[in-house]
Design a protein around this motif. Sequence first.
Motif, PDB file in Angstrom:
ATOM      1  N   ARG A 116      -8.368  -9.623  26.498  1.00 34.47           N
ATOM      2  CA  ARG A 116      -8.669  -8.763  26.223  1.00 34.47           C
ATOM      3  C   ARG A 116      -9.423  -7.614  27.252  1.00 34.47           C
ATOM      4  O   ARG A 116      -9.214  -6.506  27.825  1.00 34.47           O
ATOM      5  CB  ARG A 116      -9.675  -8.943  25.649  1.00 34.47           C
ATOM      6  CG  ARG A 116     -10.816  -7.525  24.597  1.00 34.47           C
ATOM      7  CD  ARG A 116     -11.520  -7.911  23.482  1.00 34.47           C
ATOM      8  NE  ARG A 116     -12.407  -8.827  24.673  1.00 34.47           N
ATOM      9  CZ  ARG A 116     -13.882  -8.649  25.659  1.00 34.47           C
ATOM     10  NH1 ARG A 116     -13.535  -7.380  25.568  1.00 34.47           N
ATOM     11  NH2 ARG A 116     -14.460  -9.698  25.913  1.00 34.47           N
ATOM     12  N   SER A 150      -6.435  -6.600  29.630  1.00 34.29           N
ATOM     13  CA  SER A 150      -5.704  -5.388  29.540  1.00 34.29           C
ATOM     14  C   SER A 150      -6.389  -4.131  28.826  1.00 34.29           C
ATOM     15  O   SER A 150      -6.023  -3.187  29.440  1.00 34.29           O
ATOM     16  CB  SER A 150      -5.324  -5.529  28.184  1.00 34.29           C
ATOM     17  OG  SER A 150      -6.178  -5.912  27.209  1.00 34.29           O
ATOM     18  N   ASP A 151      -7.925  -4.691  29.157  1.00 37.17           N
ATOM     19  CA  ASP A 151      -9.010  -3.182  29.053  1.00 37.17           C
ATOM     20  C   ASP A 151      -8.719  -2.774  30.939  1.00 37.17           C
ATOM     21  O   ASP A 151      -8.734  -1.219  31.206  1.00 37.17           O
ATOM     22  CB  ASP A 151     -10.482  -3.550  28.555  1.00 37.17           C
ATOM     23  CG  ASP A 151     -10.636  -3.247  27.052  1.00 37.17           C
ATOM     24  OD1 ASP A 151      -9.397  -2.926  26.609  1.00 37.17           O
ATOM     25  OD2 ASP A 151     -10.906  -4.194  27.074  1.00 37.17           O
ATOM     26  N   ILE A 208      -3.641  -1.110  28.882  1.00 38.93           N
ATOM     27  CA  ILE A 208      -2.380  -1.186  28.245  1.00 38.93           C
ATOM     28  C   ILE A 208      -3.600  -1.725  26.973  1.00 38.93           C
ATOM     29  O   ILE A 208      -4.026  -2.701  26.851  1.00 38.93           O
ATOM     30  CB  ILE A 208      -1.114  -2.113  28.888  1.00 38.93           C
ATOM     31  CG1 ILE A 208      -1.722  -3.444  29.897  1.00 38.93           C
ATOM     32  CG2 ILE A 208      -0.736  -1.242  29.985  1.00 38.93           C
ATOM     33  CD1 ILE A 208      -0.461  -4.155  30.263  1.00 38.93           C
ATOM     34  N   SER A 209      -1.814  -1.896  26.257  1.00 40.75           N
ATOM     35  CA  SER A 209      -2.500  -3.283  24.884  1.00 40.75           C
ATOM     36  C   SER A 209      -2.362  -5.134  24.961  1.00 40.75           C
ATOM     37  O   SER A 209      -1.723  -5.028  25.755  1.00 40.75           O
ATOM     38  CB  SER A 209      -1.766  -3.216  23.650  1.00 40.75           C
ATOM     39  OG  SER A 209      -0.679  -3.270  24.294  1.00 40.75           O
ATOM     40  N   ASP A 229      -1.206  -7.551  23.196  1.00 36.17           N
ATOM     41  CA  ASP A 229       0.363  -7.449  23.102  1.00 36.17           C
ATOM     42  C   ASP A 229       0.909  -7.062  23.510  1.00 36.17           C
ATOM     43  O   ASP A 229       2.246  -8.343  24.376  1.00 36.17           O
ATOM     44  CB  ASP A 229       0.532  -6.811  21.925  1.00 36.17           C
ATOM     45  CG  ASP A 229       0.082  -7.043  21.133  1.00 36.17           C
ATOM     46  OD1 ASP A 229      -0.173  -8.117  20.764  1.00 36.17           O
ATOM     47  OD2 ASP A 229      -0.310  -6.292  19.168  1.00 36.17           O
ATOM     48  N   THR A 230       0.921  -5.938  24.714  1.00 37.36           N
ATOM     49  CA  THR A 230       2.162  -5.566  26.144  1.00 37.36           C
ATOM     50  C   THR A 230       1.882  -6.777  27.068  1.00 37.36           C
ATOM     51  O   THR A 230       2.449  -7.564  27.989  1.00 37.36           O
ATOM     52  CB  THR A 230       2.003  -4.355  26.634  1.00 37.36           C
ATOM     53  OG1 THR A 230       2.045  -3.947  25.276  1.00 37.36           O
ATOM     54  CG2 THR A 230       2.363  -4.553  28.268  1.00 37.36           C
TER      55      THR A 230
END
Length: 84
Positions: free
Chosen positions: A16, A19-20, A24-25, A27-28
């Motif tokens: 998390r 990705s922040d 990007i997400s 999942d990616t």
Amino acid sequence: MASAVHTMLREVMDIRQASDYLGISGDTLYRYASEGLIPAFKLGNRWRFKRSLLDAWMVEKSGVREPGPVSVMPKEKKPVGRAR
């Protein structure tokens, strides 16, 4: 906002946080890590990401060279003319 500041200060991030940080997400990012496309390691069964390695990876992938040291040549002195 406090979360974003906290993420910037952490060297090791979870999915998390990373990705922040990368924008990007989750999942990616999970897919990239699973496929070995991004620097990551597993701690137990959870993916972890070192901020410094992500930064280096982004620089490498962007194709932008970081500025290196600049050398400046001293000016050559002009020969002194003879007095008339």
